[in-house]
Design a protein around this motif. Sequence first.
Motif, PDB file in Angstrom:
ATOM      1  N   GLU A  71      72.547  72.470  43.979  1.00  0.00           N
ATOM      2  CA  GLU A  71      71.985  73.822  44.077  1.00  0.00           C
ATOM      3  C   GLU A  71      72.082  74.427  45.474  1.00  0.00           C
ATOM      4  O   GLU A  71      71.547  75.507  45.718  1.00  0.00           O
ATOM      5  CB  GLU A  71      70.525  73.863  43.596  1.00  0.00           C
ATOM      6  CG  GLU A  71      70.360  73.546  42.114  1.00  0.00           C
ATOM      7  CD  GLU A  71      68.921  73.664  41.654  1.00  0.00           C
ATOM      8  OE1 GLU A  71      68.032  73.829  42.512  1.00  0.00           O
ATOM      9  OE2 GLU A  71      68.692  73.612  40.442  1.00  0.00           O
ATOM     10  N   VAL A  72      72.747  73.756  46.405  1.00  0.00           N
ATOM     11  CA  VAL A  72      72.995  74.328  47.735  1.00  0.00           C
ATOM     12  C   VAL A  72      74.490  74.591  47.833  1.00  0.00           C
ATOM     13  O   VAL A  72      75.292  73.660  47.731  1.00  0.00           O
ATOM     14  CB  VAL A  72      72.528  73.387  48.861  1.00  0.00           C
ATOM     15  CG1 VAL A  72      72.813  74.010  50.224  1.00  0.00           C
ATOM     16  CG2 VAL A  72      71.043  73.081  48.720  1.00  0.00           C
ATOM     17  N   ARG A  73      74.870  75.828  48.030  1.00  0.00           N
ATOM     18  CA  ARG A  73      76.277  76.215  47.957  1.00  0.00           C
ATOM     19  C   ARG A  73      77.055  75.936  49.235  1.00  0.00           C
ATOM     20  O   ARG A  73      78.272  76.084  49.268  1.00  0.00           O
ATOM     21  CB  ARG A  73      76.381  77.704  47.610  1.00  0.00           C
ATOM     22  CG  ARG A  73      75.795  78.039  46.249  1.00  0.00           C
ATOM     23  CD  ARG A  73      75.920  79.510  45.938  1.00  0.00           C
ATOM     24  NE  ARG A  73      75.345  79.827  44.639  1.00  0.00           N
ATOM     25  CZ  ARG A  73      75.294  81.044  44.131  1.00  0.00           C
ATOM     26  NH1 ARG A  73      75.784  82.068  44.808  1.00  0.00           N
ATOM     27  NH2 ARG A  73      74.741  81.259  42.948  1.00  0.00           N
ATOM     28  N   GLN A  74      76.379  75.575  50.299  1.00  0.00           N
ATOM     29  CA  GLN A  74      77.049  75.330  51.568  1.00  0.00           C
ATOM     30  C   GLN A  74      77.048  73.835  51.886  1.00  0.00           C
ATOM     31  O   GLN A  74      76.176  73.102  51.426  1.00  0.00           O
ATOM     32  CB  GLN A  74      76.324  76.067  52.696  1.00  0.00           C
ATOM     33  CG  GLN A  74      76.106  77.543  52.445  1.00  0.00           C
ATOM     34  CD  GLN A  74      75.237  78.133  53.531  1.00  0.00           C
ATOM     35  OE1 GLN A  74      75.577  78.068  54.710  1.00  0.00           O
ATOM     36  NE2 GLN A  74      74.095  78.699  53.167  1.00  0.00           N
ATOM     37  N   PRO A  75      78.000  73.381  52.696  1.00  0.00           N
ATOM     38  CA  PRO A  75      77.936  71.990  53.151  1.00  0.00           C
ATOM     39  C   PRO A  75      76.725  71.781  54.038  1.00  0.00           C
ATOM     40  O   PRO A  75      76.269  72.712  54.712  1.00  0.00           O
ATOM     41  CB  PRO A  75      79.247  71.814  53.927  1.00  0.00           C
ATOM     42  CG  PRO A  75      79.654  73.193  54.324  1.00  0.00           C
ATOM     43  CD  PRO A  75      79.155  74.104  53.241  1.00  0.00           C
ATOM     44  N   LEU A  76      76.220  70.579  54.022  1.00  0.00           N
ATOM     45  CA  LEU A  76      75.061  70.249  54.849  1.00  0.00           C
ATOM     46  C   LEU A  76      75.422  69.108  55.785  1.00  0.00           C
ATOM     47  O   LEU A  76      76.233  68.242  55.455  1.00  0.00           O
ATOM     48  CB  LEU A  76      73.860  69.859  53.974  1.00  0.00           C
ATOM     49  CG  LEU A  76      73.285  71.013  53.158  1.00  0.00           C
ATOM     50  CD1 LEU A  76      73.608  70.813  51.692  1.00  0.00           C
ATOM     51  CD2 LEU A  76      71.790  71.115  53.341  1.00  0.00           C
ATOM     52  N   TYR A  77      74.785  69.107  56.950  1.00  0.00           N
ATOM     53  CA  TYR A  77      75.056  68.108  57.979  1.00  0.00           C
ATOM     54  C   TYR A  77      73.828  67.234  58.208  1.00  0.00           C
ATOM     55  O   TYR A  77      72.691  67.691  58.131  1.00  0.00           O
ATOM     56  CB  TYR A  77      75.432  68.804  59.291  1.00  0.00           C
ATOM     57  CG  TYR A  77      76.621  69.717  59.189  1.00  0.00           C
ATOM     58  CD1 TYR A  77      77.913  69.227  59.352  1.00  0.00           C
ATOM     59  CD2 TYR A  77      76.456  71.076  58.920  1.00  0.00           C
ATOM     60  CE1 TYR A  77      79.018  70.057  59.252  1.00  0.00           C
ATOM     61  CE2 TYR A  77      77.562  71.913  58.819  1.00  0.00           C
ATOM     62  CZ  TYR A  77      78.830  71.411  58.988  1.00  0.00           C
ATOM     63  OH  TYR A  77      79.911  72.245  58.876  1.00  0.00           O
ATOM     64  N   ALA A 114      65.379  78.825  49.999  1.00  0.00           N
ATOM     65  CA  ALA A 114      65.430  79.036  48.549  1.00  0.00           C
ATOM     66  C   ALA A 114      65.572  77.736  47.782  1.00  0.00           C
ATOM     67  O   ALA A 114      65.229  77.665  46.603  1.00  0.00           O
ATOM     68  CB  ALA A 114      66.583  79.979  48.189  1.00  0.00           C
ATOM     69  N   ARG A 115      66.044  76.685  48.436  1.00  0.00           N
ATOM     70  CA  ARG A 115      66.195  75.391  47.739  1.00  0.00           C
ATOM     71  C   ARG A 115      64.839  74.782  47.376  1.00  0.00           C
ATOM     72  O   ARG A 115      64.754  73.934  46.510  1.00  0.00           O
ATOM     73  CB  ARG A 115      67.021  74.423  48.571  1.00  0.00           C
ATOM     74  CG  ARG A 115      66.476  74.163  49.951  1.00  0.00           C
ATOM     75  CD  ARG A 115      67.460  73.392  50.822  1.00  0.00           C
ATOM     76  NE  ARG A 115      67.473  73.927  52.167  1.00  0.00           N
ATOM     77  CZ  ARG A 115      68.180  73.429  53.152  1.00  0.00           C
ATOM     78  NH1 ARG A 115      68.948  72.388  52.946  1.00  0.00           N
ATOM     79  NH2 ARG A 115      68.129  73.970  54.341  1.00  0.00           N
ATOM     80  N   PHE A 116      63.769  75.217  48.077  1.00  0.00           N
ATOM     81  CA  PHE A 116      62.450  74.680  47.726  1.00  0.00           C
ATOM     82  C   PHE A 116      61.380  75.755  47.549  1.00  0.00           C
ATOM     83  O   PHE A 116      60.247  75.434  47.194  1.00  0.00           O
ATOM     84  CB  PHE A 116      61.973  73.643  48.754  1.00  0.00           C
ATOM     85  CG  PHE A 116      62.005  74.102  50.193  1.00  0.00           C
ATOM     86  CD1 PHE A 116      61.087  75.014  50.679  1.00  0.00           C
ATOM     87  CD2 PHE A 116      62.959  73.599  51.064  1.00  0.00           C
ATOM     88  CE1 PHE A 116      61.105  75.423  52.002  1.00  0.00           C
ATOM     89  CE2 PHE A 116      62.997  74.008  52.399  1.00  0.00           C
ATOM     90  CZ  PHE A 116      62.066  74.923  52.862  1.00  0.00           C
ATOM     91  N   LEU A 117      61.737  77.025  47.767  1.00  0.00           N
ATOM     92  CA  LEU A 117      60.748  78.099  47.631  1.00  0.00           C
ATOM     93  C   LEU A 117      61.393  79.305  46.959  1.00  0.00           C
ATOM     94  O   LEU A 117      62.390  79.835  47.454  1.00  0.00           O
ATOM     95  CB  LEU A 117      60.220  78.505  49.019  1.00  0.00           C
ATOM     96  CG  LEU A 117      59.292  79.719  49.071  1.00  0.00           C
ATOM     97  CD1 LEU A 117      58.019  79.473  48.271  1.00  0.00           C
ATOM     98  CD2 LEU A 117      58.963  80.074  50.523  1.00  0.00           C
ATOM     99  N   ASP A 118      60.827  79.728  45.834  1.00  0.00           N
ATOM    100  CA  ASP A 118      61.282  80.934  45.158  1.00  0.00           C
ATOM    101  C   ASP A 118      61.121  82.116  46.116  1.00  0.00           C
ATOM    102  O   ASP A 118      60.020  82.367  46.607  1.00  0.00           O
ATOM    103  CB  ASP A 118      60.448  81.149  43.889  1.00  0.00           C
ATOM    104  CG  ASP A 118      60.890  82.346  43.069  1.00  0.00           C
ATOM    105  OD1 ASP A 118      61.564  83.237  43.613  1.00  0.00           O
ATOM    106  OD2 ASP A 118      60.548  82.385  41.871  1.00  0.00           O
ATOM    107  N   HIS A 141      59.189  71.381  45.323  1.00  0.00           N
ATOM    108  CA  HIS A 141      59.182  72.841  45.383  1.00  0.00           C
ATOM    109  C   HIS A 141      57.768  73.348  45.694  1.00  0.00           C
ATOM    110  O   HIS A 141      56.784  72.757  45.255  1.00  0.00           O
ATOM    111  CB  HIS A 141      59.665  73.443  44.062  1.00  0.00           C
ATOM    112  CG  HIS A 141      61.112  73.179  43.785  1.00  0.00           C
ATOM    113  ND1 HIS A 141      61.551  72.020  43.176  1.00  0.00           N
ATOM    114  CD2 HIS A 141      62.221  73.914  44.046  1.00  0.00           C
ATOM    115  CE1 HIS A 141      62.867  72.055  43.075  1.00  0.00           C
ATOM    116  NE2 HIS A 141      63.300  73.187  43.594  1.00  0.00           N
ATOM    117  N   VAL A 142      57.704  74.464  46.409  1.00  0.00           N
ATOM    118  CA  VAL A 142      56.414  75.063  46.732  1.00  0.00           C
ATOM    119  C   VAL A 142      55.905  75.824  45.515  1.00  0.00           C
ATOM    120  O   VAL A 142      56.595  76.696  44.988  1.00  0.00           O
ATOM    121  CB  VAL A 142      56.528  76.024  47.934  1.00  0.00           C
ATOM    122  CG1 VAL A 142      55.159  76.617  48.259  1.00  0.00           C
ATOM    123  CG2 VAL A 142      57.095  75.309  49.147  1.00  0.00           C
TER     124      VAL A 142
END
Length: 199
Positions: A71-77, A114-118, A141-142
């Motif tokens: 659900e995260v569209r970008q690469p993460l480091y 947005a990955r954890f909060l609407d 999620h919050v």
Amino acid sequence: KLRWVNGYPEPTGEDGPPAEVARVSLMRRYLGAFGPVTLEDAAWWTGWSKRETLAAIAALKREVAQVDVHEVRQPLYLLAQDLEPLGDARPLTARTVRLLPCLDGYIMGYKERARFLDPAHYDHVFDRSGNAYSTVWADGHVIGIWSEDRDSLVCYLWQPGWDDEVRQEANSLAGFLRRADGRPSEGERPVRIMQYPDG
């Protein structure tokens, strides 16, 4: 009066390390504390340009790994040394609730939340300066915020179906706060679960 803590030497007034070296050191610490993060997260947190942020990440070379997260569209480091613990992570087998204090690093360390909060509840969780209120989390999620109201602990939820789990965790927190305050056991903080006013 302010004083230098955590084992760091007192500033001497001499010039510090070159900016590039300092950025690499700070990026290593940020990734170790908050990774996995997006490029935007790191640039926002440090206040650097994306170019400076990418340069600091690139300078870490093999110390850094890149991962994809659902659900995260970008690469993460993240730091490569943290790959193994991340790979060992397994889905939760039970519904899990946590109550975090205001300004907790877990929610303050990222630009993209947005990955954890609407996003519809962003203004319920952060003030105008971007400071986080005390939050209620369910399965990562919050789902609400909490506060101390006189002698009670109140949880305001906008997601239904979690009252029992939130009450159990809130009672545990209320007991901890009571002990921290040195209150007698008969002075327990009652817990109230309420729907957030606008849902």
